[in-house]
Motif scaffolding. Structure first.
Motif, PDB file in Angstrom:
ATOM      1  N   PHE A  93      51.506  11.218  29.170  1.00 28.12           N
ATOM      2  CA  PHE A  93      52.404  10.716  28.225  1.00 28.12           C
ATOM      3  C   PHE A  93      52.904   9.331  28.755  1.00 28.12           C
ATOM      4  O   PHE A  93      53.480   8.289  28.165  1.00 28.12           O
ATOM      5  N   ALA A  94      53.209   9.060  30.068  1.00 26.97           N
ATOM      6  CA  ALA A  94      53.474   8.234  30.625  1.00 26.97           C
ATOM      7  C   ALA A  94      52.336   6.993  30.666  1.00 26.97           C
ATOM      8  O   ALA A  94      52.793   5.651  30.172  1.00 26.97           O
ATOM      9  N   ALA A  95      51.502   7.309  30.934  1.00 26.23           N
ATOM     10  CA  ALA A  95      50.108   6.583  31.239  1.00 26.23           C
ATOM     11  C   ALA A  95      49.955   5.944  29.932  1.00 26.23           C
ATOM     12  O   ALA A  95      49.145   4.769  29.625  1.00 26.23           O
ATOM     13  N   ASN A  96      50.170   6.592  28.443  1.00 33.21           N
ATOM     14  CA  ASN A  96      49.596   6.127  27.326  1.00 33.21           C
ATOM     15  C   ASN A  96      50.915   5.394  26.548  1.00 33.21           C
ATOM     16  O   ASN A  96      50.621   5.109  25.228  1.00 33.21           O
ATOM     17  N   ASN A  97      51.748   5.320  27.280  1.00 34.45           N
ATOM     18  CA  ASN A  97      53.007   4.638  26.662  1.00 34.45           C
ATOM     19  C   ASN A  97      53.163   3.155  27.056  1.00 34.45           C
ATOM     20  O   ASN A  97      53.338   2.657  28.055  1.00 34.45           O
ATOM     21  N   SER A  98      53.141   2.246  25.982  1.00 37.10           N
ATOM     22  CA  SER A  98      53.015   1.015  26.225  1.00 37.10           C
ATOM     23  C   SER A  98      53.986   0.327  26.925  1.00 37.10           C
ATOM     24  O   SER A  98      54.039  -0.304  27.630  1.00 37.10           O
ATOM     25  N   GLY A  99      55.493   0.899  26.567  1.00 35.73           N
ATOM     26  CA  GLY A  99      56.733   0.437  27.354  1.00 35.73           C
ATOM     27  C   GLY A  99      56.508   0.768  28.691  1.00 35.73           C
ATOM     28  O   GLY A  99      56.897  -0.013  29.446  1.00 35.73           O
ATOM     29  N   VAL A 100      56.331   2.003  28.667  1.00 35.40           N
ATOM     30  CA  VAL A 100      55.991   2.366  30.288  1.00 35.40           C
ATOM     31  C   VAL A 100      55.059   1.634  30.990  1.00 35.40           C
ATOM     32  O   VAL A 100      55.389   1.012  32.328  1.00 35.40           O
ATOM     33  N   ARG A 101      53.931   1.216  30.479  1.00 35.16           N
ATOM     34  CA  ARG A 101      52.824   0.603  31.106  1.00 35.16           C
ATOM     35  C   ARG A 101      53.314  -1.013  31.312  1.00 35.16           C
ATOM     36  O   ARG A 101      52.905  -1.341  32.339  1.00 35.16           O
ATOM     37  N   ARG A 102      54.056  -1.381  30.306  1.00 38.83           N
ATOM     38  CA  ARG A 102      54.624  -2.774  30.700  1.00 38.83           C
ATOM     39  C   ARG A 102      55.380  -3.017  31.834  1.00 38.83           C
ATOM     40  O   ARG A 102      55.433  -3.811  32.855  1.00 38.83           O
ATOM     41  N   ARG A 103      56.357  -1.944  32.093  1.00 35.70           N
ATOM     42  CA  ARG A 103      57.252  -1.892  33.123  1.00 35.70           C
ATOM     43  C   ARG A 103      56.520  -1.608  34.355  1.00 35.70           C
ATOM     44  O   ARG A 103      56.859  -2.196  35.506  1.00 35.70           O
ATOM     45  N   MET A 104      55.539  -0.667  34.538  1.00 37.85           N
ATOM     46  CA  MET A 104      54.751  -0.373  35.520  1.00 37.85           C
ATOM     47  C   MET A 104      53.923  -1.718  36.172  1.00 37.85           C
ATOM     48  O   MET A 104      53.934  -1.791  37.261  1.00 37.85           O
ATOM     49  N   VAL A 105      53.256  -2.310  35.112  1.00 37.22           N
ATOM     50  CA  VAL A 105      52.646  -3.582  35.547  1.00 37.22           C
ATOM     51  C   VAL A 105      53.447  -4.685  36.218  1.00 37.22           C
ATOM     52  O   VAL A 105      53.030  -5.178  37.378  1.00 37.22           O
ATOM     53  N   GLU A 106      54.673  -4.636  35.734  1.00 37.98           N
ATOM     54  CA  GLU A 106      55.811  -5.533  36.315  1.00 37.98           C
ATOM     55  C   GLU A 106      56.236  -5.391  37.560  1.00 37.98           C
ATOM     56  O   GLU A 106      55.949  -6.031  38.774  1.00 37.98           O
ATOM     57  N   LEU A 107      56.233  -3.924  37.913  1.00 39.04           N
ATOM     58  CA  LEU A 107      56.644  -3.295  39.283  1.00 39.04           C
ATOM     59  C   LEU A 107      55.581  -3.306  40.265  1.00 39.04           C
ATOM     60  O   LEU A 107      55.521  -3.897  41.517  1.00 39.04           O
ATOM     61  N   GLN A 108      54.219  -3.312  39.732  1.00 37.91           N
ATOM     62  CA  GLN A 108      53.078  -3.451  40.375  1.00 37.91           C
ATOM     63  C   GLN A 108      52.899  -4.787  40.994  1.00 37.91           C
ATOM     64  O   GLN A 108      52.600  -5.190  42.375  1.00 37.91           O
ATOM     65  N   ARG A 109      53.118  -5.897  40.122  1.00 39.92           N
ATOM     66  CA  ARG A 109      52.779  -7.214  40.428  1.00 39.92           C
ATOM     67  C   ARG A 109      54.015  -7.472  41.574  1.00 39.92           C
ATOM     68  O   ARG A 109      53.621  -8.447  42.665  1.00 39.92           O
TER      69      ARG A 109
END
Ligand code: DC
Length: 218
Positions: A93-109
């Motif tokens: 549910f988290a991995a397939n959520n575009s809003g969650v992904r955007r946030r995680m990508v930001e945090l990972q960078r």
């Protein structure tokens, strides 16, 4: 230098990437742990999984920090708690959520900053670090991957059958590959490495050789 290691669940990414980072003296990012932490946070709040926007909002409001060996959720070490079958089965549910992904990508960078890192996940070479100097796509046969996952779960005290693990893995593979944002996909410039019949040490040796040859070439 950024080394991305992507691939399906159970290919041996986590342990090999962690060990590779240690050997190279690089930092290590376990990005799957972040999606798991979002799922755990939502589970604890009794989240209604039909509410995608609320899940995305939640991901913006919680603090997720990665160290080389721990994942902290609002300051609490949840490294063990994110690996249960329950959290594993809700993480999509988290991995397939575009809003969650955007946030995680930001945090990972942000987490990578300007350090030397080995980062492991599904979309590290394709989406998060498309300019990474060294990209590896780690694979293994479905049976081998399920066998390894079963051992991990048993070590965690969970009782499941091989067939159950294999069925859930197939389902997760399909979901991982089908999602619109950050699907599991080998980057065009990634080197594929199959870990079937290799010991963990042989995998790390092989990965280290790939990284060293890239270092020599850049
Ligand atoms: O690697 P893992 O099993 O800990 O990953 C947990 C889940 O998170 C899995 O469903 C795949 C997803 N994931 C992702 O979508 N993107 C990443 N970069 C890492 C993991």
């Amino acid at each position: 230098m950024i080394v991305t290691i992507d691939g399906p669940a159970g290919a041996g990414k986590s342990s090999a990437s962690r060990e590779l980072a240690k050997r190279l003296g690089f930092r290590f990012l376990d990005t799957g742990a972040m999606y798991r932490a979002v799922a755990l946070a939502a589970m604890r709040r009794g989240h209604d999984w039909d509410q995608a926007e609320a899940l995305s909002d939640l991901a913006q409001s919680i603090r997720i920090e990665l160290t080389d060996s721990q994942v902290l959720l609002d300051g609490e070490d949840v490294s063990g708690k994110i690996r249960t079958m329950e959290v594993t089965s809700l993480t999509h549910f988290a991995a397939n959520n575009s809003g969650v992904r955007r946030r995680m990508v930001e945090l990972q960078r942000q987490a990578a900053g300007t350090d030397n890192v080995v980062t492991e996940g599904r979309d590290q070479g394709t989406v998060v670090f498309p300019h990474a100097e060294c990209k590896i796509f780690l694979t293994a046969s479905p049976q081998e991957r399920a066998r390894r996952r079963l051992l991990d779960l048993e070590r965690n005290g969970e009782h499941v059958t091989f067939e159950e693990v294999l069925a859930r893995q197939t389902e997760r593979d399909e979901r991982d590959s089908a999602r619109v944002d950050g699907p599991l996909r080998q980057a065009d410039d990634a080197i594929e490495f199959c870990t079937d019949n290799l010991s963990e040490e042989e995998v790390v040796d092989g990965l280290a050789r790939i990284v060293e040859s890239r270092m020599a070439a850049t």
